[in-house]
Design an enzyme around this catalytic site. Structure first.
Site, PDB file in Angstrom:
ATOM      1  N   CYS A 114      28.663 -60.851 104.722  1.00  0.00           N
ATOM      2  CA  CYS A 114      30.092 -60.753 104.399  1.00  0.00           C
ATOM      3  C   CYS A 114      30.644 -59.341 104.554  1.00  0.00           C
ATOM      4  O   CYS A 114      31.857 -59.151 104.553  1.00  0.00           O
ATOM      5  CB  CYS A 114      30.354 -61.271 102.989  1.00  0.00           C
ATOM      6  SG  CYS A 114      29.805 -62.958 102.755  1.00  0.00           S
ATOM      7  N   HIS A 245      36.983 -58.294 100.130  1.00  0.00           N
ATOM      8  CA  HIS A 245      36.288 -59.528 100.525  1.00  0.00           C
ATOM      9  C   HIS A 245      36.717 -60.635  99.561  1.00  0.00           C
ATOM     10  O   HIS A 245      36.744 -60.438  98.337  1.00  0.00           O
ATOM     11  CB  HIS A 245      34.776 -59.286 100.454  1.00  0.00           C
ATOM     12  CG  HIS A 245      33.962 -60.531 100.670  1.00  0.00           C
ATOM     13  ND1 HIS A 245      34.272 -61.452 101.650  1.00  0.00           N
ATOM     14  CD2 HIS A 245      32.865 -61.015 100.025  1.00  0.00           C
ATOM     15  CE1 HIS A 245      33.391 -62.437 101.602  1.00  0.00           C
ATOM     16  NE2 HIS A 245      32.543 -62.202 100.622  1.00  0.00           N
ATOM     17  N   ASN A 275      36.027 -68.490 100.838  1.00  0.00           N
ATOM     18  CA  ASN A 275      35.249 -67.348 101.315  1.00  0.00           C
ATOM     19  C   ASN A 275      34.847 -67.599 102.772  1.00  0.00           C
ATOM     20  O   ASN A 275      34.089 -68.519 103.050  1.00  0.00           O
ATOM     21  CB  ASN A 275      34.012 -67.205 100.416  1.00  0.00           C
ATOM     22  CG  ASN A 275      33.121 -66.036 100.810  1.00  0.00           C
ATOM     23  OD1 ASN A 275      33.278 -65.457 101.883  1.00  0.00           O
ATOM     24  ND2 ASN A 275      32.176 -65.703  99.941  1.00  0.00           N
TER      25      ASN A 275
HETATM   26  O1  UT7 Z   1      30.233 -63.608  99.878  1.00  0.00           O
HETATM   27  C1  UT7 Z   1      29.444 -63.617  98.728  1.00  0.00           C
HETATM   28  C2  UT7 Z   1      29.403 -65.000  98.265  1.00  0.00           C
HETATM   29  N1  UT7 Z   1      29.089 -65.345  96.943  1.00  0.00           N
HETATM   30  C3  UT7 Z   1      29.708 -64.956  95.824  1.00  0.00           C
HETATM   31  O2  UT7 Z   1      30.525 -64.093  95.752  1.00  0.00           O
HETATM   32  C4  UT7 Z   1      29.311 -65.702  94.584  1.00  0.00           C
HETATM   33  C5  UT7 Z   1      29.442 -64.931  93.312  1.00  0.00           C
HETATM   34  N2  UT7 Z   1      29.235 -65.820  92.200  1.00  0.00           N
HETATM   35  C6  UT7 Z   1      30.182 -66.687  91.780  1.00  0.00           C
HETATM   36  O3  UT7 Z   1      31.270 -66.693  92.329  1.00  0.00           O
HETATM   37  C7  UT7 Z   1      29.869 -67.582  90.618  1.00  0.00           C
HETATM   38  O4  UT7 Z   1      28.593 -67.279  90.116  1.00  0.00           O
HETATM   39  C8  UT7 Z   1      29.944 -69.098  90.980  1.00  0.00           C
HETATM   40  C9  UT7 Z   1      31.414 -69.485  91.202  1.00  0.00           C
HETATM   41  C10 UT7 Z   1      29.162 -69.377  92.254  1.00  0.00           C
HETATM   42  C11 UT7 Z   1      29.390 -69.945  89.851  1.00  0.00           C
HETATM   43  O5  UT7 Z   1      30.059 -69.673  88.653  1.00  0.00           O
HETATM   44  P1  UT7 Z   1      29.203 -69.464  87.314  1.00  0.00           P
HETATM   45  O6  UT7 Z   1      30.179 -69.283  86.223  1.00  0.00           O
HETATM   46  O7  UT7 Z   1      28.223 -68.358  87.569  1.00  0.00           O
HETATM   47  O8  UT7 Z   1      28.502 -70.872  87.149  1.00  0.00           O
HETATM   48  P2  UT7 Z   1      26.938 -71.233  87.110  1.00  0.00           P
HETATM   49  O9  UT7 Z   1      26.323 -71.074  88.448  1.00  0.00           O
HETATM   50  O10 UT7 Z   1      26.321 -70.508  85.967  1.00  0.00           O
HETATM   51  O11 UT7 Z   1      27.011 -72.769  86.747  1.00  0.00           O
HETATM   52  C12 UT7 Z   1      27.575 -73.229  85.531  1.00  0.00           C
HETATM   53  C13 UT7 Z   1      27.548 -74.741  85.541  1.00  0.00           C
HETATM   54  C14 UT7 Z   1      26.159 -75.331  85.866  1.00  0.00           C
HETATM   55  O12 UT7 Z   1      26.005 -76.464  85.052  1.00  0.00           O
HETATM   56  P3  UT7 Z   1      25.080 -76.412  83.730  1.00  0.00           P
HETATM   57  O13 UT7 Z   1      23.719 -76.012  84.226  1.00  0.00           O
HETATM   58  O14 UT7 Z   1      25.708 -75.360  82.865  1.00  0.00           O
HETATM   59  O15 UT7 Z   1      25.188 -77.793  83.202  1.00  0.00           O
HETATM   60  C15 UT7 Z   1      26.295 -75.766  87.303  1.00  0.00           C
HETATM   61  O16 UT7 Z   1      25.438 -76.839  87.630  1.00  0.00           O
HETATM   62  O17 UT7 Z   1      28.423 -75.257  86.541  1.00  0.00           O
HETATM   63  C16 UT7 Z   1      27.731 -76.214  87.358  1.00  0.00           C
HETATM   64  N3  UT7 Z   1      28.312 -76.197  88.691  1.00  0.00           N
HETATM   65  C17 UT7 Z   1      29.357 -76.944  89.050  1.00  0.00           C
HETATM   66  N4  UT7 Z   1      30.080 -77.860  88.360  1.00  0.00           N
HETATM   67  C18 UT7 Z   1      31.116 -78.435  89.019  1.00  0.00           C
HETATM   68  C19 UT7 Z   1      27.927 -75.422  89.750  1.00  0.00           C
HETATM   69  N5  UT7 Z   1      28.748 -75.688  90.792  1.00  0.00           N
HETATM   70  C20 UT7 Z   1      29.630 -76.624  90.382  1.00  0.00           C
HETATM   71  C21 UT7 Z   1      30.717 -77.277  91.001  1.00  0.00           C
HETATM   72  N6  UT7 Z   1      31.413 -78.180  90.273  1.00  0.00           N
HETATM   73  N7  UT7 Z   1      31.072 -77.027  92.264  1.00  0.00           N
END
Ligand code: UT7
Length: 323
Positions: A114, A245, A275
């Site tokens: 990225c 970004h 993204n």
């Molecule tokens: O170019 C670089 C690209 N990447 C990034 O910049 C990513 C940076 N990170 C992020 O943006 C965030 O970490 C995310 C948006 C990817 C995730 O947010 P988070 O607050 O860190 O959520 P998490 O991964 O801790 O997941 C929380 C919950 C989980 O469920 P449980 O285990 O708490 O029951 C996931 O399974 O959210 C669940 N989950 C979803 N639920 C609904 C993960 N993806 C989804 C989804 N819809 N799409």
């Protein structure tokens, strides 16, 4: 510091706009989850066009916006992690599509995930001696996404952004670029087919995998680090625009708060585009350009981070003329 300026910008997007509600039919997710966690409301997916097609459209728009004769282009660099094929490069495909085969040009691709566009802009600025440089970020990330993995497929989109640069003693760009060589697979895609395929094609290949929290932590350190590095001793308040970004609105809110820099002065279009990896900064730049937000005597900072990890920034002093 390089004495170069941007004289035109263009962009392109995948032809199919997919909303968060549309994704509810593909994976177990909700508009509410995606919007509150990321700020993303839609993204564009390319079902029939590959990375080179998007790159060519963005390049043509940038050339038109710059009002130059394409035969004066001496350098084409495409930042991408999703090229059409292993070889030839997307940059050579752009060269061919623009009818520049016989011209005196160097064209190649570069992969810094990225951060790719920032790395490409720095490379082009230091290589360009005469004529114009065409710098492009282009991706069809949809072909490396696992459309059954809700933690990644809701985040990304397909698109391309491009700009034309020329040498100009009155303008300047200051760069900062770093790589950590982090192989902990926080953001990883293994070997895979580079052929265009669409949703849910089950093959024995690897898709993009991500540890979202780890990337989030890294991003909130890397972006302020890069911005401070290009601003050196100058006050952050003197930045007229930050073009970051476009990964996640919460990351940008964190950076805004940490650096005491207003969100209103950041160009944000991740709500519409999601993204688009190396295309995200140049797409946002092209939007700012089209909206007339880039003017003379401005200080503008482009900033990004990506897999590798890679991160960097470019401080642009537009000088007396528009960019
Ligand atoms: O170019 C670089 C690209 N990447 C990034 O910049 C990513 C940076 N990170 C992020 O943006 C965030 O970490 C995310 C948006 C990817 C995730 O947010 P988070 O607050 O860190 O959520 P998490 O991964 O801790 O997941 C929380 C919950 C989980 O469920 P449980 O285990 O708490 O029951 C996931 O399974 O959210 C669940 N989950 C979803 N639920 C609904 C993960 N993806 C989804 C989804 N819809 N799409």
């Amino acid at each position: 510091m390089e004495h170069v300026r941007i004289i035109g910008c263009g962009k392109a997007a995948g032809e199919q706009k997919i909303t968060n509600n549309d994704l509810e039919n593909i994976v177990e997710t909700s508009d509410e989850w995606i919007t509150t966690r990321t700020g993303i409301r839609s993204r564009y997916i390319s079902s029939s066009r590959n990375t080179s097609d998007l790159a060519i459209e963005a390049a043509a728009n940038a050339i038109q916006s710059a009002g130059i004769n394409p035969h004066d282009i001496r350098l084409i660099i495409v930042a991408t992690l999703t090229p059409d094929c292993v070889t030839p490069s997307v940059a050579c495909m752009v060269q061919a599509a623009l009818g520049l085969n016989e011209d005196n040009i160097m064209a190649f691709d570069l992969n810094a995930a990225c951060s790719g566009f920032l790395f490409a802009l720095q490379t082009a600025s230091s290589l360009l001696q005469e004529g114009y440089g065409l710098v492009i970020g282009a991706e069809t990330l949809s072909k490396i996404l696992n459309w059954e993995d809700r933690s990644t497929c809701v985040l990304f989109g397909d698109g391309a952004g491009a700009c034309v640069i020329e040498r100009d003693e009155k303008a300047s760009m200051t760069f900062y670029a770093r790589s950590s060589g982090d192989t902990a697979h926080a953001l990883y895609c293994g070997s895979r087919s580079l052929q265009k395929d669409m949703h849910n094609v089950k093959e024995d290949k690897q898709y993009l995998e991500m540890n979202g929290r780890e990337v989030f932590r890294f991003a909130t350190r890397a972006m302020p680090d890069a911005i401070h590095a290009v601003m050196q001793d100058d006050d952050i308040d003197t930045i007229d625009l930050i073009i970051p970004h476009q990964a996640n609105r919460r990351i940008l809110e964190y950076v805004s708060k940490k650096m005491k820099y207003p969100m209103e002065k950041m160009i944000i279009n991740l709500d519409e585009f999601g993204n688009t990896s190396s295309a995200s900064v140049p797409i946002a730049l092209a939007r700012a350009w089209e909206e007339g937000r880039i003017r003379e005597n401005m200080t503008i900072v482009l900033v990004g981070f990506g897999a590798g990890f890679t991160w960097g920034a470019c401080r642009i002093e537009t000088g007396g003329k528009q960019l």
